[in-house]
Enzyme design. Structure first.
Site, PDB file in Angstrom:
ATOM      1  N   GLU A 356     -28.854  23.575   8.646  1.00  0.00           N
ATOM      2  CA  GLU A 356     -28.118  22.569   7.738  1.00  0.00           C
ATOM      3  C   GLU A 356     -29.129  21.230   7.566  1.00  0.00           C
ATOM      4  OE1 GLU A 356     -23.695  21.889   7.208  1.00  0.00           O
ATOM      5  OE2 GLU A 356     -24.504  20.433   8.787  1.00  0.00           O
ATOM      6  N   HIS A 387     -30.213  43.816  25.535  1.00  0.00           N
ATOM      7  CA  HIS A 387     -29.602  44.893  25.360  1.00  0.00           C
ATOM      8  C   HIS A 387     -29.033  45.021  23.827  1.00  0.00           C
ATOM      9  CE1 HIS A 387     -29.682  46.341  29.335  1.00  0.00           C
ATOM     10  NE2 HIS A 387     -29.361  45.112  29.702  1.00  0.00           N
ATOM     11  N   LYS A 511     -16.949  24.580  -1.806  1.00  0.00           N
ATOM     12  CA  LYS A 511     -15.612  24.013  -1.414  1.00  0.00           C
ATOM     13  C   LYS A 511     -14.822  24.130  -2.792  1.00  0.00           C
ATOM     14  CE  LYS A 511     -17.352  21.702   2.861  1.00  0.00           C
ATOM     15  NZ  LYS A 511     -17.196  20.310   3.090  1.00  0.00           N
TER      16      LYS A 511
END
EC number: 5.3.1.9
Length: 548
Positions: A356, A387, A511
């Protein structure tokens, strides 16, 4: 005033680095260790409680010296002075970035110390059982409602420090976090809690964040119904809700009384806010003494960053090695691999802090950059990662820089005395795996010191660069230092790249569009100026909802 910068890719040092990368780019990591005797000693850096080993990076002493020259040429010293002088280093929002002031013990931070005293009172009352619910019960559970920096930092640090001993007579509450806007997290958390003994923290810098306010409204409704009270009941809000924001008027309008409001300032970016009152969940985990130790550790690193020369400066050297990997070796991904389960949430925290901040393609001057900036950051606790995706690291086609984190001391507390031997053995096993993986990534099958010929599918080419960070132990102070180290590393990189690490305009437009999409979802057959794909998806959702 902030310093001016010239075009990065036209600088003489940059051009020298490009030439050197062409000369050294074909070298294997094993070659660096052969050519530079005592390499580790020259590429290890130390600060209080922290050792950083850069020797397994594909960077020569010559490249390191040129990178230090690049930092000088880009004016990193002047930018550092501007940051700590409170200059408007956030150029697109005309703001300073004074998160460092949140951990400054000097008198210049008097207003900050005032908020810390309010935090101290709240924390003491909760941990000592004096904060009571509206029906007189002591608080046993705390729910943090926030998103982004209001969750990632507190969640990461509280989880990492959960085993920190508290003072005598203090009992830590169980902590819960809810951030998802779909309601799934808050629903799952609340159904397991007793409203009589639950305290809700509503954390939002603006106190307008949609995700947070919807979750907070849900928590308030749940509390009121369960206790048989009205949602605006003053006693319920006073006993069960605390607000943390830079907007006190909005907290008051929502219903949080002024006595339950903790404040911070608009110059505190969300991803830098855990040092402020946003860190209340951390303080409720480690106590205020522990929280102040966290701040002290960060301040230690602030001083290190400001005072050490670049070649001895941990944040700066980490930044410069990243620049070398990204811009000259074309390695554009970094895996964060903590080999201590308490650092489980560190990769997610760094994803926000780094991507960010430095995920930018426009310079401070407003021009598109013609070079790569922030890499993709990802990671997992080391043994789980082995793994999951270590196959790609060892035998895949993508170059990835790795960052290993480990602790030298563990399980020394008396609380572990009943199984100390077994737990110390597990700690040694984890550290052995960490060292083994860094060796194998660096040197490939040469690390086995074997003359056996392996088939192609069993070969390990190595030459994947990595950094190893070793904490003496994981404590509030060392964690504070570690996190501040990453903050200053991000800032140093941004200075090199000529970008603003303190804004995040890339998250804003979504937004706005989301508000428009609510209307589309409510009436997908209406007249909407929206692309065919999004409209088709909205109609598909509406169709499925109509048949449920």
């Amino acid at each position: 005033m902030v310093p001016e910068q010239n075009d990065l890719t036209e600088s003489s040092v940059w051009l020298q680095l490009e030439n050197l990368a062409r000369e050294e780019g074909s070298l294997h990591l094993s070659d660096f260790f052969v050519q530079e005797l005592g390499r580790c000693a020259h590429f290890c850096l130390e600060s209080d409680g922290l050792l950083v080993d850069l020797s397994k990076q594909r960077v020569s002493s010559h490249a390191r010296d040129l990178l230090v020259s690049l930092a000088d040429e880009r004016g990193l010293d002047r930018w550092s002075e501007a940051l700590f002088a409170g200059a408007e280093v956030n150029c697109t929002e005309n703001r300073s970035a004074k998160h460092w002031l949140l951990r400054d013990p000097s008198d210049q931070a008097a207003e900050i110390h005032g908020q810390l005293e309010i935090m101290d009172s709240i924390v003491s009352r909760v941990l000592e059982g004096q904060w009571r619910g509206v029906l007189g019960d002591a608080i046993t559970d705390v729910v943090n409602v926030g998103v982004g920096g209001s969750e990632l930092g507190p969640l990461m640090a509280a989880f990492a420090l959960h085993s920190t001993p508290l003072a005598e007579g203090e009992v830590r509450p169980s902590l819960h976090f809810a951030s998802s806007m779909d309601g799934s997290q808050i629903s799952q958390v609340l159904q397991e809690l007793n409203p009589r003994t639950t305290l809700v923290l509503v954390s939002s810098k603006s106190f307008t964040t949609v995700d947070t306010l919807h979750n907070a409204n849900t928590a308030r409704s749940w509390m009121a119904r369960a206790l048989g009270l009205e949602m605006d009941n003053e006693a319920m809000l006073r006993c069960h809700f605390i607000g943390i924001s830079a907007q006190p008027d909005k907290m008051t309008a929502w219903g949080i009384p002024s006595t339950n409001q903790l404040q911070f300032w608009d110059w505190v970016g969300g991803r830098y806010s855990l040092w402020s009152a946003i860190g209340l969940p951390i303080a409720l985990t480690v106590g205020m003494h522990g929280f102040r130790e966290l701040l002290a550790g960060a301040h230690d690193m602030d001083l290190h960053f400001r005072q050490r020369p670049w070649h001895e400066n941990i944040p700066v050297m980490l930044a410069l090695v990243d620049v070398w990997n990204i811009n000259f070796l074309d390695i554009r991904a970094r895996a964060v691999l903590p080999y201590d389960g308490r650092l489980k949430y560190l990769p997610a925290y760094l994803e926000q802090l780094e991507m960010e901040s430095n995920g930018k393609s426009v310079s401070r001057n407003g021009d598109p950059v013609d070079y790569h900036t922030c890499p993709v950051i990802w990671g997992e606790v080391g043994p789980n990662a082995q793994h999951a995706f270590f196959q790609l690291l060892h035998q895949g086609t993508q170059p990835v820089a790795c960052e290993f984190l480990m602790t030298a001391r563990r399980y020394t507390e008396s609380a572990h005395s009943g199984a100390a031997v077994e737990l110390e053995g597990q700690h040694a096993l984890s550290n052995a795996n960490c060292l083994a993986q860094s060796r194998l990534l660096a040197f490939g099958e040469q690390a086995l010191d074997s003359t056996l010929a392996l088939p192609a599918y069993k070969r390990y080419r190595g030459n994947q660069p990595s950094t190893t960070l070793v904490l003496d132990e994981l404590s509030p102070r060392t964690l504070g230092s570690l996190l501040a180290m990453y903050e200053h590393k991000v800032f140093a990189q941004a200075v090199i790249w000529g970008i603003n690490p303190f804004d995040q305009w890339g998250v804003e437009m979504g937004k706005v569009i989301a508000t428009d999409m609510l209307a589309v979802l409510a009436d997908p057959d209406g007249a909407h100026e929206v692309d065919d794909s999004s409209l088709s998806l909205a109609r598909h959702i509406a169709c499925k909802q109509a048949t449920q």
